[in-house]
Design an enzyme around this catalytic site. Structure first.
Site, PDB file in Angstrom:
ATOM      1  N   GLY A   1      28.229  41.042  43.366  1.00  0.00           N
ATOM      2  CA  GLY A   1      29.121  40.736  44.726  1.00  0.00           C
ATOM      3  C   GLY A   1      29.660  40.971  45.898  1.00  0.00           C
TER       4      GLY A   1
ATOM      5  N   GLY B   1      26.162  39.117  37.519  1.00  0.00           N
ATOM      6  CA  GLY B   1      25.933  40.821  38.112  1.00  0.00           C
ATOM      7  C   GLY B   1      27.632  40.942  38.088  1.00  0.00           C
TER       8      GLY B   1
ATOM      9  CE  LYS C   1      29.583  38.295  41.034  1.00  0.00           C
ATOM     10  NZ  LYS C   1      30.259  38.921  39.609  1.00  0.00           N
TER      11      LYS C   1
ATOM     12  CD  GLU D   1      47.993  35.602  39.262  1.00  0.00           C
ATOM     13  OE1 GLU D   1      47.613  34.061  39.841  1.00  0.00           O
ATOM     14  OE2 GLU D   1      47.236  36.369  40.005  1.00  0.00           O
TER      15      GLU D   1
ATOM     16  CB  CYS E   1      45.351  30.618  39.675  1.00  0.00           C
ATOM     17  SG  CYS E   1      44.290  29.349  40.543  1.00  0.00           S
TER      18      CYS E   1
ATOM     19  CD  GLU F   1      42.474  29.215  43.829  1.00  0.00           C
ATOM     20  OE1 GLU F   1      43.293  30.023  43.882  1.00  0.00           O
ATOM     21  OE2 GLU F   1      41.626  29.498  42.778  1.00  0.00           O
TER      22      GLU F   1
ATOM     23  N   GLY G   1      31.225  42.159  40.004  1.00  0.00           N
ATOM     24  CA  GLY G   1      31.480  42.260  41.091  1.00  0.00           C
ATOM     25  C   GLY G   1      31.298  43.207  41.612  1.00  0.00           C
ATOM     26  N   PRO G   2      32.134  44.411  41.499  1.00  0.00           N
ATOM     27  CG  PRO G   2      32.525  46.445  40.906  1.00  0.00           C
ATOM     28  CD  PRO G   2      31.742  45.237  40.501  1.00  0.00           C
TER      29      PRO G   2
END
Length: 462
Positions: free
Chosen positions: A207, A201, A170, A369, A279, A245, A203-204
């Site tokens: 995922g 698609g 995904k 971040e 990141c 990660e 995430g909510p």
């Protein structure tokens, strides 16, 4: 490339279960360039079923044959590297030369490394009177981010395939075209039907359905720490393997003996690459008080050269978020020496390369971040002070140390609470493990350590 209007499941493109679509936007001009299906739990279930059906045969495939298929996939990526770079540039906004070198080039290196590892890895060993086997975990649910869209896919899919696992991917909704291109490459390479499956698609929806699915044995996620915590909780409740990660706030520690101009120049370049959407970016530059003013001047000068050389941020939400952090830095008393919150262009999600001086370790811009082209320069008094500052966040993903000789830099790096440290500008190594301490994640990617994430052990006693 032309966007597919379906999902890649069981070796073919299939119509999505629903008609909802996701618009893909070029962040450089804010124009819609394509639409892809917004997958549902029904699509995820079909993909997981295909992966489970393909698992026994792929797991039983000799490692040398799996290696040959991964090598074939690598060769397709090489043949299509220009198309890959152009696709990433269109949906992520990265300048084309950066897309060619990094977004296309690095995944090719990683795929090649796993073709070699699959053929050479010791999947069984003798330990006293036992034989220990390394066997595939099973079906992998891979959830990848938008910032390095192909690299993050390859860094999960290649070791999973090398281990004998099957995969449901995904990808991030901002960069689905690169994922579709990867699915085409998988098909062209002759990887058996069902071994790799793709569901685009949100995430909510998609995922979450993938993370919760009872037919998934391991969830590998790259993204924010906040979402990683949710996925970790979901996996833990199901006693399911998870690899995370997550975020970072990496320190670039410049010791007094270092070549200051080189350390500052490379440090600024590190953050400006990919518009700061990395990141592991060294967003905190730590400089000894005796060289602080010189470093600030060098950093401001270096940042000024990147104005027309970095691309936009990925979307409007990210654009507003980064500008908000810059405004927060000013409000908390940091001194702007380059850039600022004002948009440098009328169109596109661009942010000026920004450098803050007089940043204290407790400021928001030194703790959270930002994920944009923003560097905070922090003064330290001695090495213990530098170490306290470097280790003084919830993150521990990456970092850098610069010194007059490697031994001095290594001595400091060994005391840092972080998963990867570049010594005096060390180069990327696709065989070295990548991953974090603390809230930067669980598990490792790349090399043999990355392959081990997708294996479970069985011992036979004789």
């Amino acid at each position: 490339m032309k966007a597919h209007d379906g999902m890649y499941i069981g070796g073919e493109w299939r119509a999505a279960a629903d008609t909802d679509l996701i618009a893909v936007v070029d962040p450089a001009d804010e124009q819609v360039i394509a639409h892809v299906p917004a997958g549902t739990a029904e699509d995820v279930d079909a993909a997981v079923s295909a992966a489970r059906e393909a698992l026994p045969a792929w797991a039983a495939t000799p490692p040398a044959e799996r290696a040959a298929k991964i090598a074939a996939l690598r060769d397709v990526l090489v043949a299509r590297k220009d198309e890959i770079a152009e696709t990433v540039t269109a949906e992520l906004g990265a300048p084309l030369p950066f897309s060619q070198k990094v977004h296309a080039g690095v995944p090719i290196l990683v795929a090649g490394s796993y073709a070699e590892l699959a053929a050479s890895y010791a999947f069984e060993e003798k330990v006293g009177n036992s034989t220990v086997y390394a066997e595939p975990v099973g079906v992998v649910g891979a959830i990848t981010p938008w910032n390095y869209p192909l690299h993050q896919i390859v860094a999960k899919v290649a070791p999973a395939l090398a281990a004998g696992c099957t995969v449901v991917l995904k990808p991030a909704e901002d960069t689905p075209l690169t994922a579709q291109l990867f699915a085409e490459a998988v098909h062209e390479a002759g990887i058996p039907a069902g071994v790799f499956n793709l569901v685009t698609g949100l995430g909510p929806v998609a995922g979450q359905a993938l993370a919760e699915h009872g037919g998934v044995d391991l969830v590998s996620f790259t993204g924010s720490t906040a979402v990683g915590k949710q996925i970790g909780a979901t996996a833990g409740a199901a006693v399911k393997r998870v690899a995370l990660e997550l975020g970072g706030k990496s320190a670039n520690v410049i010791l007094p003996s270092a070549d200051l101009a080189k350390a500052v120049g490379v440090g600024i370049a590190n953050v400006m690459g990919n518009s700061g959407q990395t990141c592991s970016a060294w967003t905190r530059m730590l400089v000894h008080t005796s060289r602080y003013d010189e470093a600030v001047a060098l950093a401001a000068e270096a940042a000024a050269t990147y104005g027309d050389r970095i691309g936009p941020l990925v979307n409007a939400k990210q654009h507003a978020r980064v500008r908000g952090y810059i405004e927060k830095g000013v409000a908390e008393g940091a001194r702007l020496v380059a850039g600022g919150p004002e948009a440098p262009r009328e169109q596109g999600y661009f942010v000026s390369p920004t450098v803050f001086a007089d940043v204290t370790p407790e400021m928001t811009i030194a703790q959270e971040e930002i994920f944009g082209p923003v560097v905070s320069i922090i003064r330290y008094e001695d090495e213990d002070d530098a170490l306290r500052i470097a280790n003084g966040t919830v993150y521990g993903l990456a970092g850098a140390v610069w010194a007059g000789d490697d031994a001095e830099a290594v001595a400091f790096a060994r005391r840092m609470d972080t998963g990867q440290v570049d010594i005096n500008g060390g180069r990327f190594n696709p065989l070295a493990p990548f991953g974090g301490y603390k809230q930067s994640g669980v598990g490792r990617e790349l090399g043999s350590h990355g392959l081990a994430e997708y294996l479970q052990t069985k011992s036979l006693q004789f």
